[in-house]
Write an enzyme that holds these catalytic residues in place. Structure first.
Site, PDB file in Angstrom:
ATOM      1  CB  THR A 186      37.762  60.371  33.681  1.00 29.88           C
ATOM      2  OG1 THR A 186      36.495  61.016  33.500  1.00 29.88           O
ATOM      3  CG2 THR A 186      37.650  59.364  34.803  1.00 29.88           C
ATOM      4  CB  SER A 212      41.913  54.368  27.522  1.00 26.83           C
ATOM      5  OG  SER A 212      41.551  53.266  28.281  1.00 26.83           O
ATOM      6  CG  HIS A 213      37.259  53.347  26.927  1.00 29.21           C
ATOM      7  ND1 HIS A 213      37.860  54.177  27.837  1.00 29.21           N
ATOM      8  CD2 HIS A 213      36.068  53.903  26.643  1.00 29.21           C
ATOM      9  CE1 HIS A 213      37.054  55.187  28.105  1.00 29.21           C
ATOM     10  NE2 HIS A 213      35.955  55.048  27.395  1.00 29.21           N
ATOM     11  CE  LYS A 238      47.007  57.486  32.338  1.00 31.74           C
ATOM     12  NZ  LYS A 238      46.301  56.416  33.055  1.00 31.74           N
ATOM     13  CG  ASP A 277      41.389  49.196  27.960  1.00 31.48           C
ATOM     14  OD1 ASP A 277      42.392  48.577  28.335  1.00 31.48           O
ATOM     15  OD2 ASP A 277      41.144  50.374  28.296  1.00 31.48           O
ATOM     16  CG  ASP A 289      44.892  52.075  28.288  1.00 33.06           C
ATOM     17  OD1 ASP A 289      43.822  51.446  28.197  1.00 33.06           O
ATOM     18  OD2 ASP A 289      45.085  52.948  29.154  1.00 33.06           O
ATOM     19  CG  ASP A 315      43.697  50.823  31.625  1.00 33.70           C
ATOM     20  OD1 ASP A 315      42.985  50.488  30.650  1.00 33.70           O
ATOM     21  OD2 ASP A 315      43.757  51.991  32.054  1.00 33.70           O
ATOM     22  NE  ARG A 316      38.074  51.181  30.425  1.00 33.16           N
ATOM     23  CZ  ARG A 316      36.935  51.830  30.274  1.00 33.16           C
ATOM     24  NH1 ARG A 316      35.859  51.193  29.864  1.00 33.16           N
ATOM     25  NH2 ARG A 316      36.869  53.113  30.525  1.00 33.16           N
ATOM     26  CB  THR A 365      34.259  57.966  38.111  1.00 38.03           C
ATOM     27  OG1 THR A 365      33.046  57.364  38.555  1.00 38.03           O
ATOM     28  CG2 THR A 365      34.696  57.358  36.800  1.00 38.03           C
ATOM     29  CD  GLU A 412      37.392  53.506  37.887  1.00 40.58           C
ATOM     30  OE1 GLU A 412      36.711  54.524  38.021  1.00 40.58           O
ATOM     31  OE2 GLU A 412      38.304  53.395  37.061  1.00 40.58           O
ATOM     32  CD  GLU A 413      31.110  51.781  35.848  1.00 39.50           C
ATOM     33  OE1 GLU A 413      30.603  51.105  34.925  1.00 39.50           O
ATOM     34  OE2 GLU A 413      31.806  52.798  35.663  1.00 39.50           O
ATOM     35  CB  SER A 414      34.359  51.560  33.677  1.00 37.38           C
ATOM     36  OG  SER A 414      35.410  51.932  34.567  1.00 37.38           O
ATOM     37  CE  LYS A 452      40.805  51.367  33.701  1.00 33.77           C
ATOM     38  NZ  LYS A 452      40.834  52.848  33.878  1.00 33.77           N
ATOM     39  NE  ARG A 461      30.908  56.797  31.399  1.00 32.22           N
ATOM     40  CZ  ARG A 461      31.173  56.541  30.112  1.00 32.22           C
ATOM     41  NH1 ARG A 461      30.242  55.977  29.349  1.00 32.22           N
ATOM     42  NH2 ARG A 461      32.342  56.863  29.578  1.00 32.22           N
TER      43      ARG A 461
HETATM   44  C1  VG1 Z   1      35.569  56.065  32.129  1.00 34.92           C
HETATM   45  C2  VG1 Z   1      35.131  55.126  33.227  1.00 34.92           C
HETATM   46  C3  VG1 Z   1      36.047  55.254  34.427  1.00 34.92           C
HETATM   47  C4  VG1 Z   1      37.495  55.003  33.984  1.00 34.92           C
HETATM   48  C5  VG1 Z   1      37.848  55.928  32.843  1.00 34.92           C
HETATM   49  C6  VG1 Z   1      39.224  55.646  32.283  1.00 34.92           C
HETATM   50  O1  VG1 Z   1      35.475  57.395  32.574  1.00 34.92           O
HETATM   51  O2  VG1 Z   1      33.805  55.380  33.598  1.00 34.92           O
HETATM   52  O3  VG1 Z   1      35.640  54.338  35.413  1.00 34.92           O
HETATM   53  O4  VG1 Z   1      38.369  55.222  35.058  1.00 34.92           O
HETATM   54  O5  VG1 Z   1      36.917  55.787  31.779  1.00 34.92           O
HETATM   55  O6  VG1 Z   1      39.323  54.331  31.828  1.00 34.92           O
HETATM   56  P1  VG1 Z   1      34.233  58.345  32.200  1.00 34.92           P
HETATM   57  O7  VG1 Z   1      34.577  59.676  32.795  1.00 34.92           O
HETATM   58  O8  VG1 Z   1      34.114  58.359  30.712  1.00 34.92           O
HETATM   59  O9  VG1 Z   1      33.032  57.723  32.818  1.00 34.92           O
HETATM   60  V1  VG1 Z   1      40.347  53.994  30.537  1.00 34.92           V
HETATM   61  O10 VG1 Z   1      40.555  52.384  30.495  1.00 34.92           O
HETATM   62  O11 VG1 Z   1      39.483  54.702  29.254  1.00 34.92           O
HETATM   63  O12 VG1 Z   1      41.670  54.959  30.791  1.00 34.92           O
HETATM   64 CO    CO Z   2      42.119  51.795  29.408  1.00 33.73          CO
END
Ligand code: VG1
Ligand code: CO
Length: 543
Positions: free
Chosen positions: A18, A113-114, A126, A277, A279, A281-282, A344, A363-365, A376, A496
């Protein structure tokens, strides 16, 4: 210092998910693993002559090692300049800002990221393109194909560069600039928000607690909120980036950011809480004893955008990822603007933003952003809320309750089942997909099924098609259950399940979400045999 070519053999599984390639640190530590992926990337990008590349990451374990490797390879491939954040630091939104403001051809973000960090945790890489946003699927797939054919690494034989001081270095023919990682980012925010109004809000005694979870958001938040906007010292907590995020899971949701949730529930709670988070962005926004769902946050921002200087002219349109609740759709309808539904991942917003079709997206995340950059942006969302509170005099909770009163409440929850054996997760999705043709018209959770499909998206700008982006079961009244497998995890598979139900009746707006969604939770079990395939009695995370 000289150019060297080293033979290598391809690694399996270097397909970006993703948001880039994410693996355990131990996987990235295998000799040649990172080098192979970067070589595949440079091969796909082609001639680097005259171009500028940006490099930086969220400071997690292995960040510095990876950056040194990339700098050597960038020099060997003939980049004119490489800009590196001081200390190897650049948040994801800062990367996007630097690429755009400095006219770079692209950038490499080192972050998972998270996902948790440290030697036992995850690492990631990335590529972002010249618009500042994540590379589209056409590029990430080309990198993956190339990664299976890489047979030599081109690099230079040179000692590590000092990353901790600002300065200019030369590597072969490449100029390497160590830049201030926060300056460009802050300049972008200053152009959007009413800093005087936010400064006055803090001067009146408004209290914010921003938890950056020992991740990369700290330096940015301190520079803007404490140094520039006059928030008291200590407003930003857990602010020094650590290689292992102090053992925290840098995913800003109520399950992981428990310390923030506790503070916001205390008798002397601040007026607003927020978290970002790994990085940065959340974002999660919290009022006094009141957690804001990310889908509602996006809808509130859209509804009031014209109160913010940067959006005073109104919104061209909005976009949300498919599983994100339809709260923003309702706001868009009342504003008379378009609302796009994408798969997504932030990369799907890039074309819509570039074409001027949308101004805000989310996004919902826990991700929200706008056309100011192409990622983001966690701190942007915090500033937006602060500006809104300053402009309206309303609290976080009031702003959300007004949204519900006007449009009804989109009751929402996401259930994650983590670490499932991949074969079992695949089997669940296979069985579910096979059952889809039988579902329309059938009564589930007391209502006929209106749509049962596997979401496919045709990009309205370039016509590219992305299929199999999540199974949706939509009931006649609009309630939905969506199933998809995560594309960011590094251990087994993560299922999910996204649940949404619209509640128009204000008398029922305070019903706990899990209770309000109980019929949909039962539906999910009925159609997908979740317990059977996952072997789990309950989700591992509910947000
Ligand atoms: C998750 C989230 C998605 C987000 C992605 C990257 O992806 O659901 O909405 O864009 O993380 O966010 P997945 O494929 O695990 O559902 V970040 O802040 O981790 O770069
Ligand atoms: Co992130």
């Amino acid at each position: 210092m000289k150019l060297v070519t080293r033979p290598t053999t391809p690694f399996e599984g270097q397909r970006p998910g993703t948001s880039g390639l994410r693996k355990k640190v131990s996987v990235f530590q295998q000799p040649g693993y990172l080098d192979n992926f970067v070589q595949a990337l440079f091969d796909v990008l082609g001639d680097a002559g005259g171009k500028t590349l940006v490099v930086g990451g969220d400071g997690r374990f292995y960040n510095r090692v990876a950056i040194q490797t990339i700098l050597r390879m960038a020099a060997a491939h003939g980049y004119a300049r490489v800009l590196v954040g001081q200390g190897g630091i650049l948040s994801t939104p800062a990367m996007s800002a630097v690429i755009r403001r400095r006219g770079a051809s692209g950038g490499i973000v080192l972050s998972a990221s998270h996902n948790p960090g440290g030697p036992q945790g995850d690492f990631g890489i990335k590529y972002n393109i010249a618009n500042g946003g994540p590379a589209p699927e056409s590029v990430t797939e080309a990198i993956y194909r190339r990664s299976r054919e890489v047979h030599e690494i081109r690099t230079v034989d040179s000692p590590d560069l000092p990353l901790d001081a600002l300065g200019v270095h030369t590597l072969l023919g490449t100029q390497i600039d160590i830049i201030d990682p926060v300056a460009d980012y802050c300049a972008v925010q200053r152009e959007l928000f009413d800093f005087d109004a936010i400064r006055a809000l803090f001067a009146r005694g408004f209290r914010l607690r921003l938890d950056t979870l020992w991740a990369v958001g700290g330096p940015y938040a301190r520079a803007l909120l404490e140094d520039e906007l006059g928030a008291p010292k200590g407003t930003v907590v857990h602010a020094e980036p650590r290689e292992d995020f102090g053992g925290l899971h840098p995913d800003p949701n109520p399950v992981n950011a428990t310390d923030l949730i506790d503070h916001m529930a205390a008798a002397d709670a601040p007026d607003m809480g927020a978290a970002t988070d790994g990085d940065a962005d959340r974002n999660m926004i919290v009022g006094r004893n009141f957690v804001v769902s990310p889908s509602d946050s996006l809808a509130v921002l859209a509804a009031h955008a014209t109160r913010i200087p940067g959006y005073a002219a109104g919104l061209a349109g909005v976009a949300r990822s498919m599983p994100t609740s339809t709260a923003v759709d309702r706001v868009a309808a009342s504003l008379g603007i378009a609302c796009y539904e994408t798969p997504t991942g932030w990369k799907f917003f890039g074309n819509l933003l570039d074409a001027g079709k949308v101004t805000l997206c989310g996004e919902e995340s826990y991700g929200t952003g706008s056309n100011h950059i192409r990622e983001k942006d966690g701190l942007w969302a915090v500033l937006f809320w602060l500006n809104l509170i300053a402009a309206t005099g309303k609290s976080v909770e009031q702003l959300v309750r007004e949204l519900w009163a006007e449009h009804g409440r989109c009751v929402y929850s996401r259930h994650d089942y983590e670490g499932i054996p991949t074969e079992r997760a695949d089997a669940l999705m296979r069985e579910l997909r096979a059952a889809l043709p039988e579902l329309p018209g059938k009564r589930l959770a007391g209502e006929p099924v209106a749509v049962a499909d596997d979401f496919a998206y045709t990009d309205p700008v370039d016509g590219s098609v992305s299929s199999r982006q999540g199974v949706r079961i939509i009931l006649q009244g609009g309630s939905r259950v969506v199933f998809r497998l995560s594309g960011t995890g590094t251990e087994g598979a993560t299922l999910r399940i996204y649940l949404e139900r619209h509640e128009p009746d204000p008398a029922r707006h305070d019903l706990p979400a899990q209770q309000a969604l109980a019929p949909l939770i039962a539906l999910a079990e009925q159609v997908a045999r979740v317990r059977h395939w996952t072997g789990m009695g309950a989700p591992s995370v509910m947000t």
